[in-house]
Design a protein around this motif. Structure first.
Motif, PDB file in Angstrom:
ATOM      1  N   ARG B  27     -48.619   5.626 -35.427  1.00 55.11           N
ATOM      2  CA  ARG B  27     -48.926   6.722 -34.678  1.00 55.11           C
ATOM      3  C   ARG B  27     -48.000   6.213 -33.886  1.00 55.11           C
ATOM      4  O   ARG B  27     -46.682   7.120 -33.192  1.00 55.11           O
ATOM      5  N   LEU B  28     -46.663   5.808 -34.361  1.00 51.08           N
ATOM      6  CA  LEU B  28     -45.032   5.224 -34.231  1.00 51.08           C
ATOM      7  C   LEU B  28     -44.382   5.236 -35.199  1.00 51.08           C
ATOM      8  O   LEU B  28     -44.579   4.618 -36.423  1.00 51.08           O
ATOM      9  N   GLN B  29     -43.379   6.038 -35.494  1.00 49.71           N
ATOM     10  CA  GLN B  29     -42.697   6.530 -36.680  1.00 49.71           C
ATOM     11  C   GLN B  29     -41.207   5.796 -36.469  1.00 49.71           C
ATOM     12  O   GLN B  29     -40.509   7.045 -35.331  1.00 49.71           O
ATOM     13  N   VAL B  30     -40.134   4.848 -37.078  1.00 47.88           N
ATOM     14  CA  VAL B  30     -39.187   4.807 -36.458  1.00 47.88           C
ATOM     15  C   VAL B  30     -38.187   5.918 -37.476  1.00 47.88           C
ATOM     16  O   VAL B  30     -38.481   5.617 -38.868  1.00 47.88           O
ATOM     17  N   VAL B  31     -37.413   6.796 -37.260  1.00 48.67           N
ATOM     18  CA  VAL B  31     -36.872   7.957 -37.869  1.00 48.67           C
ATOM     19  C   VAL B  31     -35.083   7.597 -38.050  1.00 48.67           C
ATOM     20  O   VAL B  31     -34.435   8.494 -38.755  1.00 48.67           O
ATOM     21  N   ALA B  32     -35.048   7.110 -37.030  1.00 53.66           N
ATOM     22  CA  ALA B  32     -33.728   6.709 -37.346  1.00 53.66           C
ATOM     23  C   ALA B  32     -33.501   5.006 -36.148  1.00 53.66           C
ATOM     24  O   ALA B  32     -34.175   5.035 -35.666  1.00 53.66           O
ATOM     25  N   LEU B  33     -32.020   4.169 -36.447  1.00 51.79           N
ATOM     26  CA  LEU B  33     -32.052   2.927 -36.355  1.00 51.79           C
ATOM     27  C   LEU B  33     -30.518   3.378 -36.171  1.00 51.79           C
ATOM     28  O   LEU B  33     -29.561   3.920 -36.682  1.00 51.79           O
ATOM     29  N   ALA B  47     -34.876  -2.432 -44.096  1.00 54.26           N
ATOM     30  CA  ALA B  47     -35.991  -2.760 -45.680  1.00 54.26           C
ATOM     31  C   ALA B  47     -37.128  -2.224 -44.726  1.00 54.26           C
ATOM     32  O   ALA B  47     -38.202  -1.840 -45.387  1.00 54.26           O
ATOM     33  N   GLU B  48     -37.685  -2.627 -43.177  1.00 55.85           N
ATOM     34  CA  GLU B  48     -38.773  -2.953 -42.999  1.00 55.85           C
ATOM     35  C   GLU B  48     -39.183  -1.317 -42.557  1.00 55.85           C
ATOM     36  O   GLU B  48     -40.206  -1.287 -43.143  1.00 55.85           O
ATOM     37  N   PHE B  49     -38.787  -0.935 -41.801  1.00 59.59           N
ATOM     38  CA  PHE B  49     -38.885   0.063 -41.100  1.00 59.59           C
ATOM     39  C   PHE B  49     -38.976   1.568 -41.933  1.00 59.59           C
ATOM     40  O   PHE B  49     -39.127   2.540 -41.554  1.00 59.59           O
ATOM     41  N   ASN B  50     -37.262   1.462 -42.476  1.00 60.53           N
ATOM     42  CA  ASN B  50     -36.842   2.617 -43.439  1.00 60.53           C
ATOM     43  C   ASN B  50     -37.134   4.048 -42.870  1.00 60.53           C
ATOM     44  O   ASN B  50     -37.972   5.103 -43.368  1.00 60.53           O
ATOM     45  N   PRO B  51     -35.998   4.180 -41.747  1.00 59.33           N
ATOM     46  CA  PRO B  51     -35.756   5.004 -41.373  1.00 59.33           C
ATOM     47  C   PRO B  51     -35.200   5.816 -42.536  1.00 59.33           C
ATOM     48  O   PRO B  51     -34.123   5.873 -43.220  1.00 59.33           O
ATOM     49  N   SER B  52     -35.035   7.853 -41.544  1.00 61.28           N
ATOM     50  CA  SER B  52     -33.905   8.145 -42.636  1.00 61.28           C
ATOM     51  C   SER B  52     -32.767   8.450 -42.129  1.00 61.28           C
ATOM     52  O   SER B  52     -30.683   8.670 -43.257  1.00 61.28           O
ATOM     53  N   LEU B  53     -32.334   7.765 -41.149  1.00 62.19           N
ATOM     54  CA  LEU B  53     -31.103   8.375 -40.474  1.00 62.19           C
ATOM     55  C   LEU B  53     -30.612   7.041 -39.797  1.00 62.19           C
ATOM     56  O   LEU B  53     -30.758   6.104 -39.006  1.00 62.19           O
ATOM     57  N   VAL B  54     -29.397   6.391 -40.351  1.00 60.84           N
ATOM     58  CA  VAL B  54     -28.798   5.062 -39.816  1.00 60.84           C
ATOM     59  C   VAL B  54     -27.138   5.204 -38.875  1.00 60.84           C
ATOM     60  O   VAL B  54     -27.074   6.444 -39.599  1.00 60.84           O
ATOM     61  N   PHE B  55     -27.358   4.503 -37.626  1.00 56.77           N
ATOM     62  CA  PHE B  55     -25.676   4.360 -37.620  1.00 56.77           C
ATOM     63  C   PHE B  55     -25.698   3.353 -37.325  1.00 56.77           C
ATOM     64  O   PHE B  55     -25.930   2.602 -36.873  1.00 56.77           O
ATOM     65  N   THR B  56     -24.379   2.525 -37.779  1.00 56.72           N
ATOM     66  CA  THR B  56     -22.985   1.795 -37.281  1.00 56.72           C
ATOM     67  C   THR B  56     -21.967   1.868 -37.711  1.00 56.72           C
ATOM     68  O   THR B  56     -21.691   2.964 -38.169  1.00 56.72           O
ATOM     69  N   ASN B  57     -20.579   0.510 -36.370  1.00 54.49           N
ATOM     70  CA  ASN B  57     -19.600   0.503 -36.249  1.00 54.49           C
ATOM     71  C   ASN B  57     -18.708   0.662 -37.116  1.00 54.49           C
ATOM     72  O   ASN B  57     -17.809   0.757 -36.650  1.00 54.49           O
ATOM     73  N   SER B  62     -21.933   0.389 -47.069  1.00 59.37           N
ATOM     74  CA  SER B  62     -22.079   0.543 -48.601  1.00 59.37           C
ATOM     75  C   SER B  62     -23.526  -0.241 -48.810  1.00 59.37           C
ATOM     76  O   SER B  62     -24.073  -0.154 -50.222  1.00 59.37           O
ATOM     77  N   CYS B  63     -23.309  -1.074 -47.863  1.00 59.63           N
ATOM     78  CA  CYS B  63     -23.844  -2.465 -47.952  1.00 59.63           C
ATOM     79  C   CYS B  63     -25.350  -1.964 -47.642  1.00 59.63           C
ATOM     80  O   CYS B  63     -26.478  -2.628 -48.116  1.00 59.63           O
ATOM     81  N   LEU B  64     -25.367  -0.963 -47.385  1.00 53.23           N
ATOM     82  CA  LEU B  64     -27.221  -1.002 -46.360  1.00 53.23           C
ATOM     83  C   LEU B  64     -27.414   0.343 -47.149  1.00 53.23           C
ATOM     84  O   LEU B  64     -27.147   1.074 -48.862  1.00 53.23           O
ATOM     85  N   SER B  65     -28.882   0.070 -46.945  1.00 54.54           N
ATOM     86  CA  SER B  65     -30.093   0.648 -48.038  1.00 54.54           C
ATOM     87  C   SER B  65     -29.163   2.437 -48.309  1.00 54.54           C
ATOM     88  O   SER B  65     -29.228   3.370 -47.529  1.00 54.54           O
ATOM     89  N   GLY B  66     -29.583   2.738 -49.650  1.00 46.44           N
ATOM     90  CA  GLY B  66     -29.075   3.815 -50.200  1.00 46.44           C
ATOM     91  C   GLY B  66     -29.667   5.078 -50.264  1.00 46.44           C
ATOM     92  O   GLY B  66     -29.323   6.356 -49.358  1.00 46.44           O
ATOM     93  N   GLY B  67     -31.129   5.222 -49.211  1.00 44.44           N
ATOM     94  CA  GLY B  67     -32.269   5.769 -49.045  1.00 44.44           C
ATOM     95  C   GLY B  67     -31.690   6.588 -47.890  1.00 44.44           C
ATOM     96  O   GLY B  67     -32.201   7.550 -47.082  1.00 44.44           O
ATOM     97  N   THR B  68     -31.013   5.742 -46.766  1.00 40.71           N
ATOM     98  CA  THR B  68     -30.830   6.398 -45.460  1.00 40.71           C
ATOM     99  C   THR B  68     -29.636   7.340 -45.210  1.00 40.71           C
ATOM    100  O   THR B  68     -27.884   7.148 -46.101  1.00 40.71           O
ATOM    101  N   GLN B  69     -29.826   7.600 -44.623  1.00 40.03           N
ATOM    102  CA  GLN B  69     -27.808   9.026 -44.696  1.00 40.03           C
ATOM    103  C   GLN B  69     -27.915   8.831 -42.569  1.00 40.03           C
ATOM    104  O   GLN B  69     -28.203   8.601 -41.845  1.00 40.03           O
ATOM    105  N   HIS B  70     -25.638   8.871 -43.001  1.00 42.81           N
ATOM    106  CA  HIS B  70     -25.780   8.061 -42.272  1.00 42.81           C
ATOM    107  C   HIS B  70     -24.742   9.105 -41.432  1.00 42.81           C
ATOM    108  O   HIS B  70     -23.986  10.549 -41.722  1.00 42.81           O
TER     109      HIS B  70
END
Lengths: 376, 376
Positions: B27-33, B47-57, B62-70
């Motif tokens: 019922r809940l999907q993580v699309v961004a972290l 790795a666990e929730f497979n979000p398509s969007l990511v932001f970090t400070n 480059s160390c993050l998963s390749g499938g995510t958009q920054h």
């Protein structure tokens, strides 16, 4: 202007309902009053509230005001001038009028325990069929009702009714044997009628409330619990499936649940409202209920679970037992025994009609009386 | 399926939000972290929730998963794939993203205190303009929100926030002077972040919650009170104009208010839900709050009452004061003094813009630091 018929206007709930009306003269109007035989009081009430419809149980009503029309309870309950019927009559007299009010599509505010205890299924089915809402006038059911506002009933996990535990909460079995009617009539937190006060001491009252809650909120008895709360400040609790609970709190004053039933879905600011100062109160006390101490509560749970005519038999036998206790023919601790004995002898009917319920009630009274050697 | 953007996913609330998501994978999907600099943890989360969007400070992602958009925080908050934005970032970073989410018409679940403390008027006005609901993630505000379900806000007479009273509730003034950061970081009932734990010990946290409640529920501060309740079982109370109060209760577990914000208006049965057994708990304790013991609470009430840029200045000065306390430059009892001193020097702006609020925050930090001889 909400036009009210107050049935049982000279009783405890009836009088307090009139106090609520007195506080809101521009928003509540008494169009009908009905009582048993307390003619002096209803005469005062008629003079003050000027209802157009009146019923009393006494035959000669010439003593009442000339401007009022004398009708039967059922005629009043279904009269076109009435918006809401407050059923505050005692005992099974409430049954027929409640049905009449429901069939006439009136809003019904229920203070009479027997209606739902004796005929919960019948009454709630009729209410559903007629699209009529039943509003509880009772601190516990009002609390649950308030906690359920805006919530989905499918998401209820438990109803938890609070019980003051009565005046004998701390007595030993032996001390209970010796309890006098005078002692039993002193309730620690609520001022109520005689029967309900004794029922509060045995917790039969709480047992009946479990059965009422079962029908009012359509929750199986297996998901309704009781917790002792001697202060009567938390009036009941609803637990939801997500682990969240909501409780309704107020100082013990029946005018609040009465008023809520009259004003629902609105809340009105009343002159008698009291704030709760939890910082001052300091502690809210709770105790688990020991079913061994309260055999009447256990009987009610059992009768409610079995259904059919059992709850009606229980209620009638309890009424007889209380009369016998008050007239000192049996001990306080014999009340539950007499009820149990009557239930044991009963051959129940499932899905009873109103007539079958009334017949079961009569049978139970006769049987209970006979079993202690008293002719009706 | 509700599509969530969790901003601040590596913090205490972020991690618990992911526990809720883990309980309801259908019922809940993580699309961004999004997180600050805790790359090791967000990498696990990705790795666990497979979000398509990511932001970090951190700059090198480059160390993050390749499938995510920054993307930037604001881009995530307004992204078309996102239904609800959970603002669980710490500090004023939440302000801009909350505004972005509101302007994009997203549902916003707010766990960040600063957003409403610093910019309550601005944020709630924008939310109203955009028809966006703000869902509180905080046990107290969630409690009030739950108690208000189905009720008319016009009929609120009082909001009563409960406060655990923090770990030093029973200490003398002298003992308070000697409190160490280690002692202050031990909260009796809740596991929380560092700043909010110290704020809970000074009750600045409760003061900020008063200001938040003022904006969330549109109730003036004069009708919001605090009562000490060390057990953190009753999470807050709403009193209505008819004298009836409703309280929300649950065992202290932040996953419940988080879940309620995610599932509102529904309630879901969760694997971690805990029942409250009041019969076993026995006593719910309450105490009046002594403002003399809690100068930070008094300061927050004052700053909230004055409004404008005052609450932002208070919040910033408090953050500096806590840092100074944790690095042992000032005593626990000096925290309130530093905040008061900064507020005293402030020339406030009424109805400030976002830029003016940010500027007031910067001014307050500088001023607070300067006043204890620390350069920023």
């Amino acid at each position: 202007m909400k036009r009210l018929a107050i049935l049982g206007s000279t009783g405890s709930i009836g009088r307090q309902t009139l106090e609520v009306v007195r506080a809101f003269p521009d928003r509540l109007q008494v169009v009908a009053l009905a009582c048993g035989d307390n003619v002096p009081l209803i005469r005062e009430q008629i003079a003050e509230f000027n209802p157009s419809l009146v019923f009393t149980n006494v035959e000669d009503v010439s003593c009442l005001s000339g401007g009022t029309q004398h009708l039967s309870l059922k005629e009043i309950a279904s009269h076109p001038d009435v918006d809401m019927v407050i059923v505050a009559t005692a005992g099974k007299a409430g049954l027929g009028v409640t049905l009449a009010a429901i069939r006439a599509g009136k809003k019904v505010a229920l203070a009479n325990k027997e209606v739902l205890v004796m005929a919960g299924k019948l009454i709630t089915t009729e209410a559903k069929t007629n699209g009529v809402d039943l509003y509880p006038i009772d601190s516990e059911h009002s609390a649950i009702w308030q906690c359920l506002t805006g919530e989905d009933k499918e998401e209820i996990s438990k109803l938890i009714l609070t019980a003051s535990g009565g005046p004998f909460r701390l007595k030993t079995e032996e001390q209970l044997d010796a309890v006098t009617p005078e002692e039993a009539l002193k309730h620690p937190t609520w001022q109520m009628g005689v029967k309900v006060t004794i029922d509060s001491a045995t917790l039969m009252n709480k047992g009946m409330e479990l059965i009422e809650a079962r029908w009012l909120f359509d929750v199986p008895l297996s998901r309704i619990e009781v917790v002792i709360h001697p202060q009567s400040i938390v009036h009941s609790i609803v637990e939801f499936i997500d682990g969240s609970s909501k409780a309704q709190l107020s100082m013990p004053d029946m005018r609040l649940p009465i008023q809520y039933a009259l004003t629902y879905p609105d809340r009105w600011e009343s002159p008698y409202r009291q704030e709760i100062d939890l910082g001052k109160i300091g502690l809210l006390q709770f105790e688990p209920v020991e079913l061994n101490r309260y055999p009447c509560l256990r009987l009610a749970m059992l009768a409610g679970e079995k259904g059919g005519t059992y709850p009606a038999v229980m209620s009638a036998a309890d009424e007889v037992a209380i009369e016998m206790f008050l007239s000192k023919r049996i001990r306080f601790t014999d009340i539950s025994g007499l009820v149990a004995q009557t239930l044991d002898q009963h051959v129940a009917i499932n899905e009873p009609s109103l007539e079958e319920i009334i017949a079961a009630d009569a049978w139970a009274r006769e049987t209970a009386m006979a079993s202690i050697g008293v002719a009706e």
